[in-house]
Motif scaffolding. Structure first.
Motif: not given
Ligand SMILES: *Cc1c(COP(=O)(O)O)cnc(C)c1O
Length: 396
Positions: A68-69, A94-95, A140, A168-169, A188, A195, A202
């Motif tokens: 996963n990310g 960010t997440f 990010v 991720a975005h 990453e 996404k 993933g």
């Molecule tokens: C979606 C996301 C991640 C990580 O995603 P996974 O759900 O673990 O695949 C990391 N950073 C950002 C900003 C994201 O939006």
């Protein structure tokens, strides 16, 4: 005239419109079934194929697929040798995974505020956050808009920092005419269903650096090697050695086949996202209580999410009431994001409100509108009409 659904009126839509979702077609399904019928469910031919496809697409030398990310970010921090008490500069808008990956390695995320126009990390504030413990920066590409990578590179080179880009975005987004994913030390990407393309769960890291590439691969498989030349001993053909504390972070062949199939449509997905945003911008620009996204000249965003900012001083209610009214109209709005350090876990670590005022103020006034490639014309106008209806009702 038109009562809000939240007050008992008729909603703009009968059915709920999600804020984001995947688009799986018959070719995707066939690709997955073919793997299920083959000999390899986990690491098989599709892992390399998918990695090569992503590396080629973004113009990077190497790509390492992970489960996963978040695991991909963790692996990148390991590759960059983030260790106990190392500081890493992160955007709070960010997440949580963008900062959690630093904590996984024993490091300390240092939050740097955002530019109030782009919502990306404010390059002008980065240097003030650098100490002699700073080892890396995790910028990010918020909503899909690339950060100013040349500007960040200048700072990173001056202080000897590693750039781990959280893209991720941003798979499919461009910076100065080139795809995001080959300018940071490592980038990453995530393949979560909302996404740009999906593998279910993933992630992947792209890099041009062979040392990072090898460390990423090592980390993904328990820190174990099977190459005889690297071993300290050799006891027979069965023999392997664990050199580092790695994890089982592999992506399966099933998932990679799905991702590989999805990649054949990425340009179409991105084009559709850009089209929807064009309509949103044209329609929403005229709502004076709402600010549409701003895009820098160097960016050509792939638009993972579309964020509006409310002019709260021109509205009778706050973001929460607008949000709930839109949801009642069956519009799947969302909020990306509460600044990471405001989560209770981060508060427990000692982070306090007020560190990044621009991020906190944006958080109070932002709403994410639905955006995904499979949205139809009616869906798009439902969102616009619901927004107009709700804003009109609550405007001063
Ligand atoms: C979606 C996301 C991640 C990580 O995603 P996974 O759900 O673990 O695949 C990391 N950073 C950002 C900003 C994201 O939006």
């Amino acid at each position: 005239m038109f009562d809000l659904a939240i007050n008992g009126g008729r909603p703009i839509r009968e059915s709920y419109l999600a804020y984001g979702k995947q688009w799986i077609d018959d070719n995707d399904i066939k690709a997955v079934i073919d793997v299920l019928k083959s000999d390899y469910l986990t690491t098989g031919p599709y892992v390399r194929k998918f990695e090569q496809c992503i590396a080629d697409y973004v113009g990077a030398k190497y790509a390492v697929a992970l489960c996963n990310g978040t695991a991909a970010l963790h692996a990148a921090c390991f590759a960059a040798e983030i260790e106990k008490d190392d500081e890493v500069i992160v955007s709070p808008m960010t997440f949580a995974a963008s900062a959690n990956c630093v904590l996984y390695c024993g490091g300390k995320p240092v939050f740097c505020d955002i530019d109030p126009k782009t919502y990306n990390i404010d390059i002008n504030q980065i240097e003030a956050k650098i100490s002699n413990r700073t080892k890396a920066i995790i910028p990010v590409d918020f909503s899909g808009q690339s950060v100013d990578m040349d500007g960040i590179r200048k700072i990173a080179d001056k202080y000897g920092l590693v750039i781990i880009e959280d893209g991720a975005h941003a798979l499919g987004s461009e910076y100065k005419g080139e795809k995001v994913g080959n300018k940071a030390d490592m980038t990453e990407f995530s393949f979560h269903p909302v996404k740009p393309v999906t593998t279910g769960e993933g992630g992947i890291v792209t890099t041009n650096n062979e040392v990072y590439y090898k460390r990423l691969e090592l980390f993904r498989t328990h820190g174990i090697i099977r190459n005889r030349n690297q071993m300290s001993d050799y006891q027979g053909p069965w023999y392997y050695e664990q050199l580092e504390l790695g994890y089982n972070y592999r992506l399966t062949d099933i998932e990679c086949a799905l991702g590989y199939s999805q990649m054949s449509r990425i340009e179409e997905f991105i084009a559709r996202r850009r089209n929807i945003v064009k309509i949103y911008n044209e329609e929403i620009e005229n709502i004076s209580q709402v600010i549409i996204p701003y895009e820098e000249g160097f960016s050509n965003s792939g638009w993972h999410i579309y964020i509006i900012k409310l002019k709260l001083n021109e509205l009778k209610v706050g973001r929460r009431e607008i949000f709930e009214a839109l949801q009642a109209e069956n519009i799947g709005v969302n909020v990306h994001y509460m600044p990471v350090y405001l989560h209770p876990y981060y508060k427990k670590l000692g982070y306090e409100k007020g560190i990044c005022p621009q991020s906190e103020s944006l958080y109070e006034s932002m709403i994410t509108l639905p955006l995904f490639p499979k949205m139809g014309e009616q869906d798009i106008y439902d969102v616009v009409n619901a927004l107009k209806k709700v804003i009109k009702h609550y405007s001063k």
